[in-house]
Design a protein around this motif. Structure first.
Motif, PDB file in Angstrom:
ATOM      1  N   ILE A   1     -35.135 -14.149  -0.322  1.00 55.27           N
ATOM      2  CA  ILE A   1     -34.059 -13.253  -0.706  1.00 55.27           C
ATOM      3  C   ILE A   1     -33.242 -14.007  -1.743  1.00 55.27           C
ATOM      4  O   ILE A   1     -32.540 -14.963  -1.425  1.00 55.27           O
ATOM      5  N   HIS A   2     -33.370 -13.576  -2.978  1.00 55.87           N
ATOM      6  CA  HIS A   2     -32.761 -14.284  -4.115  1.00 55.87           C
ATOM      7  C   HIS A   2     -31.289 -13.893  -4.217  1.00 55.87           C
ATOM      8  O   HIS A   2     -30.926 -12.921  -4.877  1.00 55.87           O
ATOM      9  N   PHE A   3     -30.460 -14.681  -3.546  1.00 59.61           N
ATOM     10  CA  PHE A   3     -29.025 -14.409  -3.525  1.00 59.61           C
ATOM     11  C   PHE A   3     -28.452 -14.528  -4.937  1.00 59.61           C
ATOM     12  O   PHE A   3     -28.764 -15.444  -5.679  1.00 59.61           O
ATOM     13  N   GLY A   4     -27.612 -13.566  -5.307  1.00 61.22           N
ATOM     14  CA  GLY A   4     -27.015 -13.549  -6.645  1.00 61.22           C
ATOM     15  C   GLY A   4     -27.837 -12.787  -7.655  1.00 61.22           C
ATOM     16  O   GLY A   4     -27.416 -12.607  -8.797  1.00 61.22           O
ATOM     17  N   SER A   5     -29.013 -12.317  -7.235  1.00 64.19           N
ATOM     18  CA  SER A   5     -29.857 -11.528  -8.138  1.00 64.19           C
ATOM     19  C   SER A   5     -29.334 -10.094  -8.194  1.00 64.19           C
ATOM     20  O   SER A   5     -28.416  -9.718  -7.464  1.00 64.19           O
ATOM     21  N   GLU A   6     -29.940  -9.291  -9.033  1.00 61.72           N
ATOM     22  CA  GLU A   6     -29.528  -7.886  -9.158  1.00 61.72           C
ATOM     23  C   GLU A   6     -29.691  -7.154  -7.829  1.00 61.72           C
ATOM     24  O   GLU A   6     -28.857  -6.340  -7.450  1.00 61.72           O
ATOM     25  N   ARG A   7     -30.766  -7.459  -7.099  1.00 63.74           N
ATOM     26  CA  ARG A   7     -31.028  -6.788  -5.825  1.00 63.74           C
ATOM     27  C   ARG A   7     -30.100  -7.290  -4.710  1.00 63.74           C
ATOM     28  O   ARG A   7     -29.719  -6.538  -3.819  1.00 63.74           O
ATOM     29  N   PHE A   8     -29.775  -8.587  -4.738  1.00 63.51           N
ATOM     30  CA  PHE A   8     -28.927  -9.190  -3.702  1.00 63.51           C
ATOM     31  C   PHE A   8     -27.743  -9.918  -4.344  1.00 63.51           C
ATOM     32  O   PHE A   8     -27.658 -11.142  -4.301  1.00 63.51           O
ATOM     33  N   PRO A   9     -26.813  -9.173  -4.929  1.00 59.08           N
ATOM     34  CA  PRO A   9     -25.709  -9.812  -5.652  1.00 59.08           C
ATOM     35  C   PRO A   9     -24.646 -10.456  -4.762  1.00 59.08           C
ATOM     36  O   PRO A   9     -23.894 -11.310  -5.220  1.00 59.08           O
ATOM     37  N   ASN A  10     -24.599 -10.056  -3.482  1.00 61.20           N
ATOM     38  CA  ASN A  10     -23.547 -10.555  -2.595  1.00 61.20           C
ATOM     39  C   ASN A  10     -24.010 -10.460  -1.147  1.00 61.20           C
ATOM     40  O   ASN A  10     -25.107  -9.969  -0.851  1.00 61.20           O
ATOM     41  N   TRP A  11     -23.161 -10.928  -0.241  1.00 64.87           N
ATOM     42  CA  TRP A  11     -23.537 -10.938   1.174  1.00 64.87           C
ATOM     43  C   TRP A  11     -23.657  -9.539   1.757  1.00 64.87           C
ATOM     44  O   TRP A  11     -24.449  -9.308   2.668  1.00 64.87           O
ATOM     45  N   ASP A  12     -22.890  -8.577   1.258  1.00 67.32           N
ATOM     46  CA  ASP A  12     -23.022  -7.203   1.754  1.00 67.32           C
ATOM     47  C   ASP A  12     -24.418  -6.663   1.497  1.00 67.32           C
ATOM     48  O   ASP A  12     -25.000  -5.989   2.359  1.00 67.32           O
ATOM     49  N   ALA A  13     -24.975  -6.960   0.333  1.00 70.84           N
ATOM     50  CA  ALA A  13     -26.329  -6.505   0.006  1.00 70.84           C
ATOM     51  C   ALA A  13     -27.365  -7.165   0.913  1.00 70.84           C
ATOM     52  O   ALA A  13     -28.312  -6.516   1.369  1.00 70.84           O
ATOM     53  N   VAL A  14     -27.177  -8.439   1.185  1.00 73.46           N
ATOM     54  CA  VAL A  14     -28.102  -9.153   2.076  1.00 73.46           C
ATOM     55  C   VAL A  14     -28.030  -8.565   3.475  1.00 73.46           C
ATOM     56  O   VAL A  14     -29.071  -8.293   4.110  1.00 73.46           O
ATOM     57  N   LEU A  15     -26.825  -8.346   3.973  1.00 75.82           N
ATOM     58  CA  LEU A  15     -26.667  -7.765   5.316  1.00 75.82           C
ATOM     59  C   LEU A  15     -27.247  -6.369   5.396  1.00 75.82           C
ATOM     60  O   LEU A  15     -27.895  -6.018   6.403  1.00 75.82           O
ATOM     61  N   SER A  16     -27.047  -5.559   4.383  1.00 83.10           N
ATOM     62  CA  SER A  16     -27.606  -4.212   4.372  1.00 83.10           C
ATOM     63  C   SER A  16     -29.127  -4.243   4.474  1.00 83.10           C
ATOM     64  O   SER A  16     -29.736  -3.426   5.145  1.00 83.10           O
ATOM     65  N   TYR A  17     -29.727  -5.194   3.797  1.00 75.14           N
ATOM     66  CA  TYR A  17     -31.185  -5.318   3.811  1.00 75.14           C
ATOM     67  C   TYR A  17     -31.710  -5.839   5.150  1.00 75.14           C
ATOM     68  O   TYR A  17     -32.681  -5.307   5.688  1.00 75.14           O
ATOM     69  N   LEU A  18     -31.072  -6.847   5.683  1.00 67.72           N
ATOM     70  CA  LEU A  18     -31.593  -7.497   6.893  1.00 67.72           C
ATOM     71  C   LEU A  18     -31.158  -6.849   8.200  1.00 67.72           C
ATOM     72  O   LEU A  18     -31.807  -7.033   9.226  1.00 67.72           O
ATOM     73  N   LEU A  19     -30.056  -6.100   8.151  1.00 71.85           N
ATOM     74  CA  LEU A  19     -29.584  -5.478   9.395  1.00 71.85           C
ATOM     75  C   LEU A  19     -29.788  -3.986   9.353  1.00 71.85           C
ATOM     76  O   LEU A  19     -29.648  -3.280  10.267  1.00 71.85           O
TER      77      LEU A  19
END
Length: 99
Positions: free
Chosen positions: A81-99
């Motif tokens: 999960i490439h943090f800071g990328s267009e797909r995962f720009p922040n922690w909210d995006a990461v949480l939305s994907y993983l949870l």
């Protein structure tokens, strides 16, 4: 980083989470500085759950959240999960994907 500590706590409710980090080889105090920071802010989640390495590809896991494709990150066998990328720009995006 805004939202990082809260995000890690939420992920730890669902996943077996570890910190996998790299520190400059010629700066040994960076290694202990990282351990001190984790102990101060995240010991409740990461007590003895920290791995410092320059070969992240040698470790196993389903996901690796990292902002750079160096030190084996891009060769990691699970999903990077490439943090800071267009797909995962922040922690909210990461949480939305993983949870």
């Amino acid at each position: 980083m805004p939202g990082a500590i809260e995000a890690v706590h939420k992920l730890a409710e669902v996943y077996d989470v570890f910190i996998l980090s790299t520190a400059p080889w010629k700066n040994p105090s960076a290694w202990s500085d990282k351990v001190e920071w984790v102990t101060k802010y995240l010991d409740d989640v990461f007590h003895k759950r920290m791995i410092i390495t320059h070969r992240k590809d040698l470790l196993e896991g389903d996901y690796l959240i990292d902002d750079r494709g160096k030190n084996g990150t891009s060769e990691f066998k699970g999903e990077w999960i490439h943090f800071g990328s267009e797909r995962f720009p922040n922690w909210d995006a990461v949480l939305s994907y993983l949870l």
